[in-house]
Design an enzyme around this catalytic site. Structure first.
Site, PDB file in Angstrom:
ATOM      1  N   ARG A  18       0.810  -1.220   0.000  1.00 50.48           N
ATOM      2  CA  ARG A  18       0.000   0.000   0.000  1.00 50.48           C
ATOM      3  C   ARG A  18       0.843   1.270   0.000  1.00 50.48           C
ATOM      4  NH1 ARG A  18      -5.459  -0.969   3.691  1.00 50.48           N
ATOM      5  NH2 ARG A  18      -6.436  -2.438   2.250  1.00 50.48           N
ATOM      6  N   GLY A  22       5.885  -0.313  -2.788  1.00 46.53           N
ATOM      7  CA  GLY A  22       5.226  -1.607  -2.875  1.00 46.53           C
ATOM      8  C   GLY A  22       4.067  -1.617  -3.847  1.00 46.53           C
ATOM      9  N   SER A 113      17.701   2.657   1.087  1.00 44.15           N
ATOM     10  CA  SER A 113      17.563   4.067   0.728  1.00 44.15           C
ATOM     11  C   SER A 113      18.951   4.652   0.499  1.00 44.15           C
ATOM     12  CB  SER A 113      16.854   4.825   1.856  1.00 44.15           C
ATOM     13  OG  SER A 113      16.996   6.220   1.691  1.00 44.15           O
ATOM     14  N   SER A 114      19.019   5.648  -0.356  1.00 45.57           N
ATOM     15  CA  SER A 114      20.302   6.295  -0.609  1.00 45.57           C
ATOM     16  C   SER A 114      20.815   7.068   0.598  1.00 45.57           C
ATOM     17  CB  SER A 114      20.190   7.236  -1.810  1.00 45.57           C
ATOM     18  OG  SER A 114      19.189   8.217  -1.596  1.00 45.57           O
ATOM     19  N   CYS A 115      19.968   7.267   1.614  1.00 48.01           N
ATOM     20  CA  CYS A 115      20.423   7.984   2.817  1.00 48.01           C
ATOM     21  C   CYS A 115      21.380   7.146   3.659  1.00 48.01           C
ATOM     22  CB  CYS A 115      19.241   8.432   3.655  1.00 48.01           C
ATOM     23  SG  CYS A 115      18.431   7.107   4.560  1.00 48.01           S
ATOM     24  N   TYR A 142      16.990   6.509  10.763  1.00 51.46           N
ATOM     25  CA  TYR A 142      16.429   5.732   9.649  1.00 51.46           C
ATOM     26  C   TYR A 142      17.555   5.077   8.847  1.00 51.46           C
ATOM     27  CZ  TYR A 142      13.998   4.840   5.222  1.00 51.46           C
ATOM     28  OH  TYR A 142      13.482   4.253   4.091  1.00 51.46           O
ATOM     29  N   LYS A 146      18.396   1.031   7.973  1.00 49.02           N
ATOM     30  CA  LYS A 146      18.544   0.493   6.623  1.00 49.02           C
ATOM     31  C   LYS A 146      19.925  -0.139   6.412  1.00 49.02           C
ATOM     32  CE  LYS A 146      14.513   1.161   4.937  1.00 49.02           C
ATOM     33  NZ  LYS A 146      13.702  -0.009   4.520  1.00 49.02           N
ATOM     34  N   PRO A 169      17.497   2.648  -3.637  1.00 48.44           N
ATOM     35  CA  PRO A 169      16.936   3.620  -4.574  1.00 48.44           C
ATOM     36  C   PRO A 169      17.299   5.057  -4.180  1.00 48.44           C
ATOM     37  CG  PRO A 169      15.236   2.173  -3.633  1.00 48.44           C
ATOM     38  CD  PRO A 169      16.471   2.017  -2.817  1.00 48.44           C
ATOM     39  N   HIS A 185       7.872  13.773   1.703  1.00 48.70           N
ATOM     40  CA  HIS A 185       9.177  14.102   1.152  1.00 48.70           C
ATOM     41  C   HIS A 185       9.071  15.361   0.288  1.00 48.70           C
ATOM     42  CE1 HIS A 185      10.025   9.800   2.146  1.00 48.70           C
ATOM     43  NE2 HIS A 185      11.174  10.339   2.501  1.00 48.70           N
ATOM     44  N   TRP A 208      11.522  25.249   1.862  1.00 51.72           N
ATOM     45  CA  TRP A 208      12.496  25.074   2.945  1.00 51.72           C
ATOM     46  C   TRP A 208      13.924  25.148   2.418  1.00 51.72           C
ATOM     47  CZ3 TRP A 208      11.683  21.245   7.513  1.00 51.72           C
ATOM     48  CH2 TRP A 208      10.537  21.623   8.231  1.00 51.72           C
ATOM     49  N   ARG A 215      19.317  17.184  -5.774  1.00 51.94           N
ATOM     50  CA  ARG A 215      18.643  15.911  -5.568  1.00 51.94           C
ATOM     51  C   ARG A 215      18.364  15.216  -6.901  1.00 51.94           C
ATOM     52  NH1 ARG A 215      20.301  16.802  -1.370  1.00 51.94           N
ATOM     53  NH2 ARG A 215      19.288  16.850   0.682  1.00 51.94           N
ATOM     54  N   ASP A 275      18.746  22.323   5.219  1.00 50.97           N
ATOM     55  CA  ASP A 275      18.908  21.888   3.837  1.00 50.97           C
ATOM     56  C   ASP A 275      18.999  20.368   3.721  1.00 50.97           C
ATOM     57  OD1 ASP A 275      18.809  24.100   2.201  1.00 50.97           O
ATOM     58  OD2 ASP A 275      20.937  24.563   2.398  1.00 50.97           O
TER      59      ASP A 275
END
Length: 321
Positions: A18, A22, A113-115, A142, A146, A169, A185, A208, A215, A275
């Protein structure tokens, strides 16, 4: 390196169907003719509950698992609720990965995640940058969760010889995104902000930060194709980046969103707001070497996503502030 087609008749479990990711993965699998797809909503199966997850896997025994379930949010949510992001994601990952291994799932894709990469990693970011420097503080909890998921996949491979893989991703967007005014996001937040400004006749929109960070954005349907492609063409312990290999400044992205939405007022930047990471461009040479390329341009993807957003508003699925 294994190159094996996925069995379209084998049971495939999409965890988190959901959500943005996914949902796209499920749509793509349906389009490809997968005939035994298993899903559970969070109300039907709380992936943080080890007993419930164990019972689910014991009963369903999926051959393939795509782990797209996660607690996600933007800068505000991540920095406000770090304990929740760490705890919830760790529990989801441990429960699903261990249960899949115990109950015979032969293929699994863990989506990170790329973070996970260091805040000041050399650009574009290669997969081997993992664990080479400090993380961005606004989403470190987070990111740590990951990173633990990536290492868990590698540990299962080493200990049990399982064909489990991880993919990282870049920033994602598309139909099914979260447009909550404070929990979303950057891209859906901008779409909502500019749409509301255009409808109300506002003269300006505040964004912001300084507008300088850069990005990269990937349409979620391209990600869904990449997931299946990796499951069929990749079988190594190292994570694989998924992205487009190009980025824009937040200012340029805001200007593009304003154009797509039709907002003609002024852009103002609130430099008192954070930022985040200055730049986060992924090196995608590895996945491209396996024959995958993104197909959807950012402009076309934004137009499609904005149409979906407007449809949700018109049908009452989304509420205006």
């Amino acid at each position: 390196m294994a190159v094996t087609s996925l069995d379209r008749s084998a049971r495939t479990y999409v965890a988190g169907h959901r959500g943005l990711v996914g949902g796209a993965v499920l749509r793509h699998l349906q389009q490809l003719g997968f005939g035994d797809l298993v899903t559970r909503s969070s109300s039907e199966l709380d992936l943080r509950d080890p007993v419930a997850v164990e019972a689910f896997f014991a009963e369903q025994r999926p051959a393939t698992v795509i782990l797209a379930a996660a607690k996600v949010g933007g800068i505000l949510a991540n920095s406000t609720y770090p304990a929740d992001f760490l705890s919830d994601n760790l529990r989801i990952q441990v429960n699903v990965l261990d249960a899949a291994a115990r109950h015979g799932s032969t293929k699994l894709l863990f989506l990170g995640s790329s973070c996970i990469y260091p805040k000041f990693a050399p650009q574009p970011i290669r997969e081997d940058s993992l664990l080479t420097g400090p993380l961005e503080p606004t989403n470190d909890a987070y990111a740590i969760a990951k990173i633990a998921g990536v290492l868990h996949v590698q540990a299962l491979r080493r200990q049990y010889g399982l064909h489990y893989i991880s993919a990282m991703p870049t920033n994602l967007y598309g139909p099914g995104d979260n447009f909550h005014p404070t929990g979303s996001h950057v891209l859906p937040a901008l779409i909502r902000r500019f749409d509301e400004a255009a409808r109300s006749g506002a003269s300006s929109v505040t964004v912001w930060g300084t507008g300088a960070p850069r990005r990269e954005f990937l349409h979620v349907d391209d990600l869904a194709r990449a997931c299946v492609h990796l499951l069929e063409h990749y079988d190594e312990p190292e994570p694989v980046n998924i992205g487009v290999g190009e980025d824009l400044s937040i200012r340029e992205i805001a200007e593009l969103v304003a154009e797509v939405v039709g907002f003609q007022g002024e852009l103002e930047f609130d430099t008192s707001k954070p930022d985040g990471t200055p730049r986060k461009l992924l090196d995608v040479s590895k996945i491209k070497s396996f024959g995958w390329e993104p197909r959807i341009t950012l402009r076309d993807g934004l137009k499609q996503t904005y149409r979906w957003y407007c449809e949700q508003l018109e049908t009452g699925q989304l509420q205006r502030t």
